[in-house]
Write an enzyme that holds these catalytic residues in place. Structure first.
Site, mmCIF file in Angstrom:
data_model
loop_
_atom_site.group_PDB
_atom_site.id
_atom_site.type_symbol
_atom_site.label_atom_id
_atom_site.label_comp_id
_atom_site.label_asym_id
_atom_site.label_seq_id
_atom_site.Cartn_x
_atom_site.Cartn_y
_atom_site.Cartn_z
ATOM 1 N N TYR A 143 0.832 -1.206 0.000
ATOM 2 C CA TYR A 143 0.000 0.000 0.000
ATOM 3 C C TYR A 143 0.868 1.259 0.000
ATOM 4 O O TYR A 143 0.593 2.229 -0.701
ATOM 5 C CB TYR A 143 -0.961 0.011 1.196
ATOM 6 C CG TYR A 143 -1.735 1.312 1.299
ATOM 7 C CD1 TYR A 143 -2.579 1.725 0.274
ATOM 8 C CD2 TYR A 143 -1.592 2.147 2.413
ATOM 9 C CE1 TYR A 143 -3.272 2.921 0.353
ATOM 10 C CE2 TYR A 143 -2.291 3.347 2.491
ATOM 11 C CZ TYR A 143 -3.130 3.732 1.466
ATOM 12 O OH TYR A 143 -3.803 4.912 1.539
ATOM 13 N N ARG A 150 1.777 6.901 -6.613
ATOM 14 C CA ARG A 150 0.675 7.819 -6.892
ATOM 15 C C ARG A 150 1.074 9.254 -6.587
ATOM 16 O O ARG A 150 0.808 10.177 -7.376
ATOM 17 C CB ARG A 150 -0.542 7.414 -6.059
ATOM 18 C CG ARG A 150 -1.692 8.407 -6.129
ATOM 19 C CD ARG A 150 -2.923 7.916 -5.412
ATOM 20 N NE ARG A 150 -2.726 7.635 -3.999
ATOM 21 C CZ ARG A 150 -3.678 7.220 -3.172
ATOM 22 N NH1 ARG A 150 -4.892 7.007 -3.621
ATOM 23 N NH2 ARG A 150 -3.418 6.986 -1.896
ATOM 24 N N TYR A 203 -1.277 13.228 6.517
ATOM 25 C CA TYR A 203 -0.954 12.198 7.505
ATOM 26 C C TYR A 203 0.529 12.265 7.856
ATOM 27 O O TYR A 203 1.369 12.486 6.968
ATOM 28 C CB TYR A 203 -1.228 10.794 6.941
ATOM 29 C CG TYR A 203 -2.666 10.310 6.952
ATOM 30 C CD1 TYR A 203 -3.671 10.956 7.664
ATOM 31 C CD2 TYR A 203 -3.010 9.156 6.248
ATOM 32 C CE1 TYR A 203 -4.982 10.464 7.656
ATOM 33 C CE2 TYR A 203 -4.316 8.664 6.237
ATOM 34 C CZ TYR A 203 -5.286 9.331 6.943
ATOM 35 O OH TYR A 203 -6.576 8.837 6.927
ATOM 36 N N ARG A 216 -10.973 13.801 0.828
ATOM 37 C CA ARG A 216 -12.033 13.016 1.494
ATOM 38 C C ARG A 216 -13.277 12.939 0.620
ATOM 39 O O ARG A 216 -13.994 11.937 0.617
ATOM 40 C CB ARG A 216 -12.391 13.658 2.838
ATOM 41 C CG ARG A 216 -11.311 13.573 3.879
ATOM 42 C CD ARG A 216 -11.068 12.155 4.361
ATOM 43 N NE ARG A 216 -9.931 12.092 5.277
ATOM 44 C CZ ARG A 216 -9.284 10.974 5.577
ATOM 45 N NH1 ARG A 216 -9.639 9.825 5.029
ATOM 46 N NH2 ARG A 216 -8.277 10.991 6.412
ATOM 47 N N GLU A 320 -14.590 -0.466 5.214
ATOM 48 C CA GLU A 320 -14.444 0.856 4.601
ATOM 49 C C GLU A 320 -15.683 1.093 3.744
ATOM 50 O O GLU A 320 -16.172 0.172 3.101
ATOM 51 C CB GLU A 320 -13.164 0.868 3.755
ATOM 52 C CG GLU A 320 -12.836 2.212 3.146
ATOM 53 C CD GLU A 320 -11.476 2.214 2.445
ATOM 54 O OE1 GLU A 320 -10.475 1.851 3.093
ATOM 55 O OE2 GLU A 320 -11.443 2.551 1.256
HETATM 56 C C1 3EB Z 1 -8.017 6.436 5.260
HETATM 57 O O1 3EB Z 1 -8.878 7.231 5.531
HETATM 58 C C2 3EB Z 1 -8.470 5.022 4.981
HETATM 59 O O2 3EB Z 1 -5.179 5.611 -0.379
HETATM 60 O O3 3EB Z 1 -6.661 6.167 -1.869
HETATM 61 C C3 3EB Z 1 -9.438 5.430 2.165
HETATM 62 C C4 3EB Z 1 -9.709 5.927 0.885
HETATM 63 C C5 3EB Z 1 -8.155 5.028 2.478
HETATM 64 C C6 3EB Z 1 -8.704 6.044 -0.054
HETATM 65 C C7 3EB Z 1 -6.347 5.806 -0.723
HETATM 66 C C8 3EB Z 1 -7.156 5.157 1.531
HETATM 67 C C9 3EB Z 1 -7.418 5.651 0.284
HETATM 68 O O4 3EB Z 1 -6.820 6.729 5.228
HETATM 69 C C10 3EB Z 1 -7.840 4.437 3.806
#
Ligand code: 3EB
Length: 338
Positions: A143, A150, A203, A216, A320
């Site tokens: 991941y 990306r 993050y 989001r 999710e």
């Molecule tokens: C998160 O909120 C959960 O890497 O594209 C959710 C949606 C998550 C998209 C991505 C990762 C991704 O971090 C994981």
């Protein structure tokens, strides 16, 4: 304006057994199916996601434009557009599991170049699927390798990196190869972040040296009558921390995150947003009935739900949820604002 152009894009679920009839509709942009996918793309509009659906009967997802669709393929990117909305898809067999970062860069570069060349430079929503998402490979979780690739490709391509990131999902399959599909537009959407969650692109490095590059949610004003909110995969994360060890507690936290995101969108647009459909990813191939029941209690009995068996990008996460929300009552004279 002609009435037909009011709904620029319709997205809905249907019975997979009856989905073939949509192939005859000249406005069909995408027919998304679930289950083991063929190794190559036969029709640019048909996308088979390498994930098993949980609970019967099998479901397909339909994207319908407002005008006649044209399809084409070049450099491994397949696309369909109706002059206003672009569907793109690609799949890449992996030459070696540790090459995921390089494969991701290559695929994203081609995808972005194609979208630009066709006159749809604004990616609104992107779905990413690949196997062994939580597996360490050459010292790096796959991941995180994907995130690094990306990030590299989007950094190079997007003019205002953070604010123009698409909404996204990234899930682990039990199949093979990197599979990506996306929705792009001629004009940009508006980024909506969740006040309860740290922006993923901020993050801290404990989640990977390159943070996950997605918004989001992205709000798209297709017309004065049609506002779509494309909601990224949402999990039991508050701030940047994963919470709870059991499925139903994670579900409740996820539903709170979704509710707050809708409230934030309604606040910013002064419109009322409601869920139109949801896609739920479960790490275990469980009977989805208890999850379905709780979601129905929160968002209503009639909300269409699709359950898929997939690995989530953090090991501790069991569920999710992503989706599409639409404005039900909007003061149409107003532009989305912050
Ligand atoms: C998160 O909120 C959960 O890497 O594209 C959710 C949606 C998550 C998209 C991505 C990762 C991704 O971090 C994981």
């Amino acid at each position: 304006m002609a009435p037909a152009s009011m709904n620029r894009l319709a997205v809905f679920y249907c019975d997979a057994g009856h989905s073939d009839k949509w192939l005859d509709d000249k406005r069909l942009l995408a027919l998304i199916r679930f289950g083991s996918s063929p190794p190559s793309v036969a029709d640019p509009r048909i996308c088979t996601v390498d994930l098993k659906e949980l609970g019967a009967p099998p479901t397909a997802e339909i994207w319908l434009g407002a005008h006649s669709v044209q399809t084409s393929a070049a450099a491994g990117i397949y696309h369909a557009d109706d002059g206003e909305v672009l569907f793109l898809q690609s799949r890449l067999e992996e030459s070696a599991p540790e090459a995921l970062q390089a494969h991701t860069v290559a695929l994203y570069q081609r995808l972005l170049a194609t979208a630009h060349a066709l006159g749809y430079p604004h990616l609104l929503r992107i779905w990413n699927y690949f196997p062994n998402i939580n597996q360490e490979c050459a010292g790096l979780e796959r991941y995180r390798a994907f995130c690094a690739g990306r990030h590299q490709a989007l950094m190079a391509e997007l003019r205002t990196f953070e604010a123009s990131l698409p909404a996204a999902s990234a899930l682990g399959t039990h199949g093979s190869g990197l599979q990506v599909y996306a929705l792009a537009a001629r004009h940009p959407g508006v980024q909506i972040e969740n006040p309860r969650q740290m922006s993923a692109f901020h993050y801290p490095p404990q989640y990977g040296r390159r943070s996950p590059s997605f918004s989001r949610a992205v709000l798209k004003n297709w017309s004065e009558q049609q506002l779509h909110l494309y909601i990224s995969g949402t999990a039991s994360i508050v701030g940047h921390t994963s919470l709870h060890q059991d499925l139903l507690s994670q579900l409740d936290e996820t539903l709170s995150n979704l509710e707050i995101l809708l409230a934030e969108t309604s606040r910013r647009t002064a419109a009322g947003f409601a869920m139109t459909l949801l896609k739920i990813y479960l790490r275990s191939a469980l009977d989805p009935a208890p999850v379905r029941e709780r979601i129905a209690r929160k968002f209503g009995e009639n909300l269409p739900l699709l359950f898929l068996h997939a690995d989530i990008c953090r090991r501790e996460l069991l569920i999710e949820i992503e989706g599409l929300a639409t404005a039900t009552a909007a003061p149409y004279s107003q532009e989305p604002c912050s």
